[in-house]
Design a protein around this motif. Structure first.
Motif, PDB file in Angstrom:
ATOM      1  N   ASP A 455     -22.703 -82.196   6.401  1.00 12.34           N
ATOM      2  CA  ASP A 455     -22.727 -81.602   5.063  1.00 12.34           C
ATOM      3  C   ASP A 455     -23.857 -80.576   5.041  1.00 12.34           C
ATOM      4  N   LEU A 456     -23.500 -79.307   5.223  1.00 11.39           N
ATOM      5  CA  LEU A 456     -24.475 -78.220   5.308  1.00 11.39           C
ATOM      6  C   LEU A 456     -24.726 -77.675   3.902  1.00 11.39           C
ATOM      7  N   VAL A 457     -25.825 -78.097   3.302  1.00  8.55           N
ATOM      8  CA  VAL A 457     -26.105 -77.770   1.901  1.00  8.55           C
ATOM      9  C   VAL A 457     -26.881 -76.454   1.822  1.00  8.55           C
ATOM     10  N   GLY A 458     -26.229 -75.431   1.287  1.00  8.99           N
ATOM     11  CA  GLY A 458     -26.863 -74.126   1.141  1.00  8.99           C
ATOM     12  C   GLY A 458     -26.614 -73.564  -0.243  1.00  8.99           C
ATOM     13  N   TYR A 459     -26.266 -72.306  -0.284  1.00  6.67           N
ATOM     14  CA  TYR A 459     -25.961 -71.648  -1.547  1.00  6.67           C
ATOM     15  C   TYR A 459     -25.106 -70.428  -1.239  1.00  6.67           C
ATOM     16  N   ARG A 460     -24.673 -69.726  -2.262  1.00  8.84           N
ATOM     17  CA  ARG A 460     -23.828 -68.546  -2.124  1.00  8.84           C
ATOM     18  C   ARG A 460     -24.612 -67.383  -2.711  1.00  8.84           C
ATOM     19  N   ARG A 461     -25.015 -66.443  -1.881  1.00 10.29           N
ATOM     20  CA  ARG A 461     -25.913 -65.389  -2.373  1.00 10.29           C
ATOM     21  C   ARG A 461     -25.237 -64.493  -3.400  1.00 10.29           C
ATOM     22  N   TRP A 462     -23.957 -64.256  -3.248  1.00  4.57           N
ATOM     23  CA  TRP A 462     -23.241 -63.399  -4.199  1.00  4.57           C
ATOM     24  C   TRP A 462     -22.222 -64.239  -4.960  1.00  4.57           C
ATOM     25  N   GLY A 463     -21.317 -63.601  -5.658  1.00  4.88           N
ATOM     26  CA  GLY A 463     -20.303 -64.331  -6.403  1.00  4.88           C
ATOM     27  C   GLY A 463     -19.230 -64.875  -5.477  1.00  4.88           C
ATOM     28  N   HIS A 464     -18.179 -65.438  -6.065  1.00 11.80           N
ATOM     29  CA  HIS A 464     -17.083 -65.964  -5.259  1.00 11.80           C
ATOM     30  C   HIS A 464     -16.599 -64.902  -4.285  1.00 11.80           C
ATOM     31  N   ASN A 465     -16.453 -63.692  -4.755  1.00 12.85           N
ATOM     32  CA  ASN A 465     -16.319 -62.541  -3.869  1.00 12.85           C
ATOM     33  C   ASN A 465     -17.317 -61.497  -4.347  1.00 12.85           C
ATOM     34  N   GLU A 466     -17.496 -60.472  -3.544  1.00 12.16           N
ATOM     35  CA  GLU A 466     -18.587 -59.539  -3.819  1.00 12.16           C
ATOM     36  C   GLU A 466     -18.329 -58.645  -5.025  1.00 12.16           C
ATOM     37  N   GLY A 467     -17.135 -58.730  -5.600  1.00 14.10           N
ATOM     38  CA  GLY A 467     -16.860 -57.996  -6.827  1.00 14.10           C
ATOM     39  C   GLY A 467     -17.042 -58.852  -8.068  1.00 14.10           C
ATOM     40  N   ASP A 468     -17.442 -60.103  -7.878  1.00 12.72           N
ATOM     41  CA  ASP A 468     -17.581 -61.058  -8.972  1.00 12.72           C
ATOM     42  C   ASP A 468     -19.042 -61.138  -9.406  1.00 12.72           C
ATOM     43  N   GLU A 469     -19.276 -61.288 -10.702  1.00 12.45           N
ATOM     44  CA  GLU A 469     -20.646 -61.419 -11.231  1.00 12.45           C
ATOM     45  C   GLU A 469     -20.933 -62.902 -11.494  1.00 12.45           C
ATOM     46  N   PRO A 470     -21.698 -63.569 -10.625  1.00 15.91           N
ATOM     47  CA  PRO A 470     -21.920 -65.013 -10.769  1.00 15.91           C
ATOM     48  C   PRO A 470     -22.805 -65.380 -11.953  1.00 15.91           C
ATOM     49  N   ALA A 471     -23.637 -64.443 -12.416  1.00 14.75           N
ATOM     50  CA  ALA A 471     -24.542 -64.749 -13.530  1.00 14.75           C
ATOM     51  C   ALA A 471     -23.803 -64.973 -14.842  1.00 14.75           C
ATOM     52  N   PHE A 472     -22.508 -64.612 -14.891  1.00 16.17           N
ATOM     53  CA  PHE A 472     -21.721 -64.912 -16.094  1.00 16.17           C
ATOM     54  C   PHE A 472     -21.681 -66.420 -16.347  1.00 16.17           C
ATOM     55  N   THR A 473     -21.563 -67.199 -15.273  1.00 18.58           N
ATOM     56  CA  THR A 473     -21.351 -68.646 -15.420  1.00 18.58           C
ATOM     57  C   THR A 473     -22.510 -69.492 -14.896  1.00 18.58           C
ATOM     58  N   GLN A 474     -23.332 -68.973 -13.975  1.00 25.52           N
ATOM     59  CA  GLN A 474     -24.474 -69.718 -13.431  1.00 25.52           C
ATOM     60  C   GLN A 474     -25.746 -68.857 -13.506  1.00 25.52           C
ATOM     61  N   PRO A 475     -26.178 -68.475 -14.699  1.00 25.72           N
ATOM     62  CA  PRO A 475     -27.319 -67.562 -14.811  1.00 25.72           C
ATOM     63  C   PRO A 475     -28.611 -68.143 -14.233  1.00 25.72           C
TER      64      PRO A 475
END
Length: 632
Positions: A455-475
């Motif tokens: 279980d490699l626990v990391g994070y996702r630097r950008w959104g689901h894809n690079e055209g997605d704004e992740p701060a909309f849902t995980q600010p």
């Protein structure tokens, strides 16, 4: 001279208590015990004829010698040690973004009524295992045990029922056998490898802003982990590695693990503009555009840099958008490589011929039923591949859903516990822990031929894809990620402090990768870049196969099929059906049904020396009682 080296846990405490009684009154113990204690020294070293592996000599502190051993305290220490071994993973800091681990009361000595003084006054051998050797007392042994189970990796093995496996796993953890011990050269190579991964992703992000690539950033260490697993597989004699994964990090895996040329990746982003593919025979050959590049498979049989054939071919199966749907496909491909179909009869299986590696998403692993279905087949004779290496590439988020809203378990990996698959949880920002897990997984697979999960626990630097704004849902999460240094930056800083590299060395590694990618892109757009690649073969023409079988051959097979062994008593209804069907080919107007034709087809194939694997529910009898390939 007798000693306590063969006793640990409550048994050691009981022996010491008897010894106290013996010292106070030799006649207060039975004759056999009195004879044993006549030549007994609790502080003596192990006898030269040896003791069980992992059992340390118990040196009894002077403070214990004058008073009876408190068996309740001894039992409490054993419970504490077991609690650390079982629940230690709950104290490991697995999140690179800094969230606190859940912890557990079972890890606190006070839960068991123990004080620091109690631990200091009890012998180390009560704790048992590899940590007790050389420890001054139980306090030091417990501290060492915590260092193994609560520090850098979460060892989640308590669900394993097989005694031999549990013993092996415990010894491997407490001995540190698979710890990554890198010399200066290996540390530099690791930094260089992470520079390649990060540089590739950064180049694509800056050059093709907003284009989807589903980057690996946040779990970059996955590439060195795969390097380690594949190197160990090659050393063990594996002939082929078969991999399956979804889109996250796929481009980085294709280019860094399967040596797909940078030029081919860049050409896909450039659309119609591309370099000269050395193996292409047509100007429009194999044009990739849009989302297609994330679904393609690849095969590494030749190093893209040197042109030399590699010792260990690696296949990345094509995948659909349905994420985990590729799992059974990969297992089937690996099993096909292992079955020796060069002779008639049941094909012998050679587990070392291939290694299956599956990379999962942290939301899709517990969320898609095909995962459980595939795991359920993992140890069945008809499907087993001698152990699959599973890695959950854990971004702690599924598309835009927080993990707390997408599963009912603490870990994304908990589904694997139902199949007794060992699990190691590691922080993706800790390269040494991750490389240890990779070594550990392969060693277990080689020893027991069973699945293992990281279980490699990391994070996702950008959104689901690079055209997605992740701060909309995980600010809040992305406010942290924006400021968080990459694993390469963290490692570079550490190696600078250790004097392994200078800041200029680290910067030069990064610059070298970016300069090379810039040069390749220029060649692609100008049409001067030449690259070659080996993809999975595609069939463009329909192959005609002659399937006719001479009538006399069919009749011989037909008669053999319907001849029951002497003394065999079949069900009366089945026997009537069998006898009726036995006459069909010997009648002028005899007709055969589908099930009869299928049986004859199987017989003809087997007669040619080609094995058939027929598996699944109802396969022997048939859902509607039409097949009866087996008689009982």
């Amino acid at each position: 001279m007798s000693n306590l080296s063969a006793f640990f846990g409550p048994n050691a405490g009981y022996v010491l208590e008897l010894y106290d009684q013996y010292l106070a009154d030799p006649d207060g113990v039975d004759p056999d015990t009195r004879a044993f204690f006549a030549g007994f020294d609790p502080s003596a070293p192990p006898s030269p004829n040896g003791v069980a592996a992992g059992v340390a000599t118990l040196e009894r502190p002077a403070t214990v010698a004058a008073s009876p051993v408190d068996l309740a305290k001894v039992a409490a220490v054993v419970e504490l040690a077991n609690g650390i071994r079982e629940y230690g993973h709950l104290a490991v800091h697995l999140d690179p973004l800094g969230s606190d681990p859940p912890g557990a009361p079972e890890l606190d000595a006070a839960t068991y009524g123990l004080t620091d003084e109690d631990l200091a006054n009890l012998p180390a051998s009560i704790v048992g295992g590899g940590v007790a050797g050389g420890a001054a007392n139980a306090a030091e042994a417990i501290e060492r045990l915590c260092g193994r189970y609560t520090d850098r990796a979460g060892f989640d093995f308590d669900h394993i029922q097989e005694a031999e496996e549990r013993s092996w796993l415990r010894h491997a953890v407490e001995s540190g056998e698979f710890d990554a011990r890198l010399d200066k050269g290996a540390k530099r190579r690791l930094l260089d490898r992470l520079s390649q991964v990060e540089g590739f992703e950064r180049f694509l992000h800056q050059t093709y802003l907003g284009q989807k690539r589903f980057s690996i950033e946040g779990t970059d260490i996955l590439v060195p982990m795969l390097d380690s697993i594949i190197d160990d597989a090659a050393a063990a004699g594996t002939k082929e590695v078969v991999m399956g994964m979804a889109h996250r990090g796929r481009l980085s895996v294709m280019t860094h693990i399967l040596s797909k040329p940078y030029g081919a990746i860049i050409a896909a982003f450039e659309g119609g503009r591309r370099g000269k593919r050395a193996s292409a025979t047509d100007a429009t050959d194999d044009v990739r555009t849009g989302d297609v590049k994330y679904h393609l498979g690849a095969r590494l049989a030749r190093n893209a840099e040197t042109g030399e054939r590699v010792k260990l071919p690696i296949v990345l199966a094509p995948n659909p958008s349905h994420l985990e749907a590729v799992n059974p496909v990969v297992i089937g491909m690996a099993r096909a490589s292992q079955d020796d179909c060069g002779q008639a009869g049941t094909p012998p299986q050679h587990m070392q011929r291939s290694l299956a590696i599956l990379l999962h998403g942290d939301a899709s692993f517990p969320g898609q039923g095909v995962v459980a279905e595939t795991l359920n087949l993992s140890d069945l004779p008809g499907y087993s591949v001698g152990g699959t290496i599973h890695i959950i590439v854990n971004n702690q988020i599924g598309y835009t859903t927080d993990w707390q809203d997408s599963r009912s378990t603490l870990y994304a990996s908990d589904l694997a516990k139902g199949f007794e698959i060992p699990v190691i949880h590691v922080n993706a920002d800790d390269p040494l822990a991750c490389l240890m897990a990779a070594k550990f997984a392969m060693a277990y697979r080689q020893r027991f031929h069973k699945d293992f999960l990281i279980d490699l626990v990391g994070y996702r630097r950008w959104g689901h894809n690079e055209g997605d704004e992740p701060a909309f849902t995980q600010p809040l999460m992305y406010a942290t990620i924006t400021k968080h240094p990459t694993v390469r930056a963290l490692l570079a800083r550490q190696l600078e402090e250790e004097g392994v590299v200078s800041a200029d060395d680290a910067a030069a590694m990064e610059r070298k990768v970016l300069d090379r990618l810039t040069r390749i892109r220029r060649g692609v757009t100008e049409g001067t870049e030449t690259f070659d690649e080996e993809d999975l073969p595609t069939r463009t023409t329909r192959e005609e196969v002659e399937t006719a079988v001479p009538a006399e051959h069919l009749k011989r097979m037909h008669d053999a099929i319907h001849t029951l062994p002497a003394g065999f008593t079949a069900n009366p209804k089945l026997r009537r059906q069998w006898e009726r069907r036995a006459q069909t080919l010997h009648q002028p107007d005899g007709k055969i049904d589908w099930a009869h034709a299928e049986t004859l087809a199987f017989a003809a194939i087997l007669a040619d020396g080609i094995p058939i694997r027929l598996t699944g529910q109802d396969a022997q009898r048939g859902t509607f009682s039409q097949r009866h390939e087996m008689l009982f």
